[in-house]
Design an enzyme around this catalytic site. Structure first.
Site, mmCIF file in Angstrom:
data_model
loop_
_atom_site.group_PDB
_atom_site.id
_atom_site.type_symbol
_atom_site.label_atom_id
_atom_site.label_comp_id
_atom_site.label_asym_id
_atom_site.label_seq_id
_atom_site.Cartn_x
_atom_site.Cartn_y
_atom_site.Cartn_z
ATOM 1 N N THR A 195 0.820 -1.590 0.550
ATOM 2 C CA THR A 195 -0.064 -0.025 -0.270
ATOM 3 C C THR A 195 0.708 1.210 0.008
ATOM 4 O O THR A 195 1.763 1.415 0.932
ATOM 5 C CB THR A 195 -0.880 -0.100 1.277
ATOM 6 O OG1 THR A 195 -1.743 -1.095 1.962
ATOM 7 C CG2 THR A 195 -1.913 1.294 1.571
ATOM 8 N N LYS B 75 -7.202 1.273 -2.909
ATOM 9 C CA LYS B 75 -7.521 0.853 -1.800
ATOM 10 C C LYS B 75 -7.037 2.172 -0.241
ATOM 11 O O LYS B 75 -8.444 1.809 0.700
ATOM 12 C CB LYS B 75 -5.669 0.349 -1.557
ATOM 13 C CG LYS B 75 -4.924 -0.020 -0.208
ATOM 14 C CD LYS B 75 -5.133 -0.585 0.166
ATOM 15 C CE LYS B 75 -4.558 -1.132 1.588
ATOM 16 N NZ LYS B 75 -5.559 -2.191 1.857
HETATM 17 P P1 NAP Z 1 5.638 -6.501 6.588
HETATM 18 O O1 NAP Z 1 5.603 -7.521 7.792
HETATM 19 O O2 NAP Z 1 6.494 -5.690 7.371
HETATM 20 O O3 NAP Z 1 6.266 -7.184 5.541
HETATM 21 C C1 NAP Z 1 7.046 -6.421 4.536
HETATM 22 C C2 NAP Z 1 8.457 -6.127 4.160
HETATM 23 O O4 NAP Z 1 9.326 -6.345 3.511
HETATM 24 C C3 NAP Z 1 9.586 -6.651 5.530
HETATM 25 O O5 NAP Z 1 9.925 -8.353 5.161
HETATM 26 C C4 NAP Z 1 10.317 -6.306 4.892
HETATM 27 O O6 NAP Z 1 11.609 -6.607 5.370
HETATM 28 C C5 NAP Z 1 10.360 -6.053 4.171
HETATM 29 N N1 NAP Z 1 10.993 -4.634 3.128
HETATM 30 C C6 NAP Z 1 10.501 -3.384 4.133
HETATM 31 N N2 NAP Z 1 11.841 -2.870 3.133
HETATM 32 C C7 NAP Z 1 12.717 -3.568 2.719
HETATM 33 C C8 NAP Z 1 13.625 -3.017 1.697
HETATM 34 N N3 NAP Z 1 14.095 -1.660 1.907
HETATM 35 N N4 NAP Z 1 14.261 -4.475 1.056
HETATM 36 C C9 NAP Z 1 13.873 -5.861 0.788
HETATM 37 N N5 NAP Z 1 12.680 -5.848 1.810
HETATM 38 C C10 NAP Z 1 12.200 -4.816 2.694
HETATM 39 O O7 NAP Z 1 4.344 -5.509 6.609
HETATM 40 P P2 NAP Z 1 3.003 -6.710 5.642
HETATM 41 O O8 NAP Z 1 1.878 -6.642 7.277
HETATM 42 O O9 NAP Z 1 3.577 -7.980 4.941
HETATM 43 O O10 NAP Z 1 2.537 -5.643 4.570
HETATM 44 C C11 NAP Z 1 3.389 -5.050 3.744
HETATM 45 C C12 NAP Z 1 2.147 -4.143 2.981
HETATM 46 O O11 NAP Z 1 1.008 -3.992 2.291
HETATM 47 C C13 NAP Z 1 2.250 -2.693 3.428
HETATM 48 O O12 NAP Z 1 2.630 -1.727 2.827
HETATM 49 C C14 NAP Z 1 0.956 -3.067 4.117
HETATM 50 O O13 NAP Z 1 0.544 -1.701 4.671
HETATM 51 C C15 NAP Z 1 0.120 -3.598 3.321
HETATM 52 N N6 NAP Z 1 -0.560 -4.574 3.740
HETATM 53 C C16 NAP Z 1 -0.829 -5.174 4.628
HETATM 54 C C17 NAP Z 1 -1.694 -6.013 5.252
HETATM 55 C C18 NAP Z 1 -1.873 -6.574 6.343
HETATM 56 O O14 NAP Z 1 -2.679 -7.577 7.237
HETATM 57 N N7 NAP Z 1 -0.389 -7.093 7.125
HETATM 58 C C19 NAP Z 1 -3.250 -5.689 4.742
HETATM 59 C C20 NAP Z 1 -3.220 -4.941 2.611
HETATM 60 C C21 NAP Z 1 -1.986 -4.641 3.277
HETATM 61 P P3 NAP Z 1 12.175 -6.691 6.550
HETATM 62 O O15 NAP Z 1 12.030 -8.336 6.927
HETATM 63 O O16 NAP Z 1 13.251 -7.007 7.231
HETATM 64 O O17 NAP Z 1 11.503 -6.280 7.989
#
Ligand code: NAP
Length: 297
Positions: free
Chosen positions: A105, A180
């Site tokens: 997002t 979104k």
């Molecule tokens: P998350 O668990 O924090 O996953 C993000 C991943 O991206 C982490 O593993 C992080 O690495 C990696 N990352 C961040 N910056 C990076 C970089 N520069 N290079 C390589 N890897 C990188 O978050 P999530 O819950 O999966 O959410 C991901 C996205 O989807 C967000 O934008 C969120 O707003 C959206 N979203 C989430 C949900 C939900 O329910 N969780 C639902 C809809 C949309 P690390 O492992 O080192 O932290």
């Protein structure tokens, strides 16, 4: 576009960058369908389970994109998206004739910029954020809202269908992210209502579980009430969806609304309440921890 794009789906080489709560489950579905999968994540250990199942670890996003027909990114914040797309080791350094899909997002303006940058490198970019939470990612039942070139959307639809059950083309580049934002604005007021309703149940001396079972199948029923309300009742505030990510989304939605001359008092109040929780150190809790604003557990 790569010739591979129209071949047997399992020949389509897919790359995946960002293996957190959402990305790890989503990438797993692509692997299960037989796609050769290249992966990268900032913290390498989060790729281990996928590597054990046959995914190929790459040391940079650029290495992922160098040998992929489709590259998906699912990182946290717009600054992360910029880094993995436009950085010195970003996917746009090496991608060739590929469809590049950002499912994080992020901001509509950034999606438009990436679409323009991709074109200059002979690629097509789509913005394809999702809704459905950690449960939707695990069950491959996400709603996926896609902005960008419609022909490219149709080509990658079989890949998106491995992760979602409701996939819609929303319009030009940025339209997926705008859709979104509509979703996040709805959720902002809904999760306040869920928290207030359950705080009311507790204050009235009712059994919150029974209240949830009763009203969850009535007109108030929703993912926020039925899934996150159930976590509140169990005292489970682990993420699902991080408060810090929701604050990011509310910031994007409110600044887009301001640009359009639209006032969103519900979303603005939700941001204020979540900011207060963040100052209490709860930004890495799930969004259902909003309940803690009303009731001290
Ligand atoms: P998350 O668990 O924090 O996953 C993000 C991943 O991206 C982490 O593993 C992080 O690495 C990696 N990352 C961040 N910056 C990076 C970089 N520069 N290079 C390589 N890897 C990188 O978050 P999530 O819950 O999966 O959410 C991901 C996205 O989807 C967000 O934008 C969120 O707003 C959206 N979203 C989430 C949900 C939900 O329910 N969780 C639902 C809809 C949309 P690390 O492992 O080192 O932290």
């Amino acid at each position: 576009m790569s010739a591979n794009m129209s071949a047997n789906p399992s020949d389509l080489r897919v790359g995946f960058v960002g293996l957190g709560i959402m990305g790890q489950a989503m990438a797993g579905h692509l692997l299960a369908a037989g796609h050769p999968l290249r992966i990268y994540n900032r913290t390498r250990a989060k790729g281990d389970a996928l590597v054990e199942r046959g995914a190929l670890w790459c040391d940079t996003p650029a290495e992922v994109a160098a040998s992929s027909d489709v590259v998906i990114t699912m990182v946290g914040f717009p600054s992360d998206v910029e880094q993995v797309w436009l950085g010195a080791e970003g996917i746009l350094k090496t991608a060739q004739q590929a469809v590049l899909i950002d499912m994080s997002t992020s901001s509509p303006a950034l999606a438009q910029r990436l679409a323009a940058e991709a074109l200059t490198r002979g690629c097509v970019a789509l913005d394809a954020p999702v809704s459905g939470g950690d449960v939707g990612a695990r069950d491959a039942k996400l709603s996926i809202m896609v902005g960008g070139d419609e022909a490219a959307f149709n080509r990658v639809l079989p890949v998106l269908q491995l992760m979602g059950s409701n996939i819609a083309h929303a319009g030009a580049a940025g339209a997926g992210q705008h859709t979104k934002m509509c979703n996040q604005v709805v959720i902002a007021s809904t999760i306040m209502g869920v928290s207030e309703g359950l705080a009311y149940a507790k204050s009235a001396g009712l059994d919150p579980e029974r209240v949830l079972q009763t009203i969850g199948s009535g007109a108030a029923g929703s993912f926020q009430l039925n899934v996150l309300g159930a976590r509140i009742v169990k005292g489970d505030f682990a993420p699902g969806f991080f408060i810090e990510h929701f604050l990011k989304d509310l910031g994007i939605a409110l600044s887009e609304a301001e640009r359009m001359g639209l006032k969103l008092p519900g979303a603005a109040l939700a941001r204020q309440l979540y900011e207060q929780l963040a100052t209490r150190g709860l930004s890495r809790q799930g969004t259902q921890a909003l309940y803690c604003h009303y009731v001290q557990e």
